[in-house]
Design an enzyme around this catalytic site. Structure first.
Site, PDB file in Angstrom:
ATOM      1  N   CYS A 198       0.819  -1.219   0.000  1.00 30.26           N
ATOM      2  CA  CYS A 198       0.000   0.000   0.000  1.00 30.26           C
ATOM      3  C   CYS A 198       0.855   1.272   0.000  1.00 30.26           C
ATOM      4  CB  CYS A 198      -0.897   0.043   1.234  1.00 30.26           C
ATOM      5  SG  CYS A 198      -2.061  -1.287   1.369  1.00 30.26           S
ATOM      6  N   VAL A 211       0.248   4.195  -2.661  1.00 33.46           N
ATOM      7  CA  VAL A 211      -0.390   5.458  -2.275  1.00 33.46           C
ATOM      8  C   VAL A 211       0.421   6.652  -2.759  1.00 33.46           C
ATOM      9  CG1 VAL A 211      -0.967   6.924  -0.304  1.00 33.46           C
ATOM     10  CG2 VAL A 211      -1.703   4.543  -0.335  1.00 33.46           C
TER      11      VAL A 211
END
Length: 523
Positions: free
Chosen positions: A153, A157
């Site tokens: 992640c 991101v």
């Protein structure tokens, strides 16, 4: 304390000893703001009601035990299936520790996987420097012949570009320009572990074949390709090898982690063992066709093979149970011109014999089941073949087309008329269903044991026993070596299912002088 070096007890029954019980009681009274037990019981009972189920199914912003994992987990498994390949995750170290631990608990094997350990500075300035050092160190320390890169992640991101970072790593000399580094973006906040496997596999075959299609010709090598998808039953890889070899088929199993996930204890540590060779990947576009064993979970792979390799992509279902194994073998025979041998016909006959022997115990039994899209579909199909009733069918991460196909399959069988398919639901939803519309049994991974525990708390008549078929299996040993595909896999599943039914029958009829009129020696 009662624990001594001469008499070591595990946590159970150790914590039942008087001194431990006193310690637990003191902790509750002095350190916990514990709710009154009567109130706890009241709330528990409420969670078993239809009123609570309606509230439960109305929730939108919370997921509880989703029956899926994240994309990089699948990417790591895919990478492990290629020869001398090191899975490399661009992101935080904690995520990679989770992936290794998750697989370690299921396979009971050490899992080779590295991370470039992005921290706060990388989250602000980007993780390119981490990748420079990480790729260089991983190659030097662990000496792989390929590094397969995926992401967590954090990297997704902030928008880290794997293609650019890997390219810059090579330009600056951290790894040789010719060193194989397939990659895939695998953001954990969308999709699931099956998406991650699909993305990593597509990234791998894209890396080796996209710009190397000149001179490739469909069918020129006389082989068929078999793509397993996110597969954690090692017996399924072995049964594919066996069936193809018995048919005399020339084939390539693309991504086969069997050996590296089942190494022997012979004094030699094998960081790498077995797996699909790079040359086999490069040759794959020359195959007659590519068969996807988990077609619902491989959309990106399917698109690439269709648009780049231009192979037929013959339509098959996951080869679970009797009919879909028949279909698979007949399709292989059609594509290759090889006859299905007598050995497989005899194996099929044994399965039919087993189904005949056991059908009376499974007929009419209802099951709740959960898991990945193709697994759940294949298992439901087999239950219907056995005369069992798949009552609640849950897959968190399927799509509407899958649900429509499931409902059509169920509608075609008299045993599927009372079945309901749940998509984008989790195990807390399934818990409610097990109370308000009780099935006889639950089929799924280890996390289902908490549903069994909760239903038992309400009373023995409400208990829904768990039959462990799926992934992950943390609380039982060696089931990952079993088989669920082909006739052999159907035999294993049938054996597991019918004996679970008979074991439960023994439990229900073993009260002396009350229910033991049904406690039979012969079943």
């Amino acid at each position: 304390m009662t624990q001594t070096a001469e008499k070591i007890k595990p946590g159970y029954p150790l914590f039942l000893d008087e001194d431990y019980q006193a310690s637990i009681t003191n902790k509750r009274e002095l350190s916990e703001e514990r709710v009154d037990q009567a109130k706890l019981d009241e709330i528990f009972e409420w969670t078993t009601t239809k009123e609570y189920q309606d509230l439960n199914f109305a929730r939108e912003s919370l997921t509880i035990n989703p029956a899926k994992a994240c994309q990089p987990l699948g990417a790591v498994l895919c990478a492990l299936g290629f020869e001398k390949t090191l899975p490399y995750v661009h992101g935080s170290q904690g995520c990679v520790a989770y992936f290794r631990t998750y697989f370690n608990r299921h396979f009971k094997e050490p899992i080779a996987c590295v991370s470039d350990s992005m921290t706060e500075d990388a989250a602000v300035f980007g993780g390119q420097k981490n990748m420079f050092d990480g790729l260089e160190n991983a190659k030097a320390l662990y000496k792989p012949e390929m590094i397969a890169v995926s992401t967590t992640c954090m990297a997704e991101v902030i928008g880290d570009d794997l293609n650019a970072f890997i390219g810059n790593s090579k330009k600056e000399g951290h790894i040789p320009a010719e060193f194989p580094t397939p990659f895939a973006h695998t953001p954990s906040f969308v999709g699931s572990h099956t998406t991650g496997w699909d993305n990593m596999f597509e990234g791998t075959i894209r890396y080796f074949t996209l710009n190397e299609m000149e001179g490739k010709e469909v069918g020129s090598n006389g082989k068929i390709n078999i793509v397993p998808g996110f597969e954690t039953y090692l017996g399924n890889f072995r049964v594919m090898h066996r069936m193809m070899q018995e048919m005399g088929v020339d084939y390539t199993l693309l991504s086969d982690p069997t050996d590296v996930l089942d190494t022997p204890a012979d004094g030699e540590y094998r960081m790498y063992d077995g797996g699909t060779k790079i040359d086999e990947i490069k040759d794959a576009p020359n195959a007659i066709d590519t068969l996807l064993l988990q077609p619902w979970q491989l959309p990106k792979t399917k698109k690439f093979i269709d648009t780049t390799w231009h192979q037929p992509l013959s339509k098959i279902a996951i080869p679970m149970g009797l009919e879909w194994t028949d279909d698979f073998l007949m399709k292989v025979s059609e594509l290759t011109g090889k006859e299905i041998p007598a050995s497989l016909a005899k194996e099929r006959g044994r399965l039919v014999d087993m189904m005949t022997d056991s059908h009376q115990w499974l007929h009419g039994k209802s099951f709740a089941l959960y898991g990945d899209a193709d697994f759940v579909m294949g298992l439901s199909k087999f239950l219907l073949e056995l005369g069992a009733e798949p009552k609640h069918i849950l897959c968190n991460h399927a799509n509407k087309r899958w649900k429509k196909a499931m409902e059509a399959m169920l509608a075609d069988s008299p045993y599927g008329q009372n079945s309901t398919v749940y998509m984008s639901k989790d195990l807390w939803h399934l818990r409610s269903l097990c109370f308000t519309d009780k099935p006889d049994f639950l089929i799924g991974n280890s996390y289902g044991k908490f549903i069994q525990r909760d239903t038992l708390k309400k009373g023995k008549a409400h208990e829904v026993p768990l039959i462990r078929i799926g992934f992950p299996i943390f609380d039982r040993h060696h089931l990952h070596r079993m088989t669920t595909l082909g006739y052999e896999g159907a035999m294993y599943m049938l054996t597991t299912l019918v004996n679970a039914v008979l074991e439960q029958l023994d439990k229900e009829t073993n009260e002396m002088g009350v229910t033991d009129f049904g406690y039979d020696l012969v079943r």
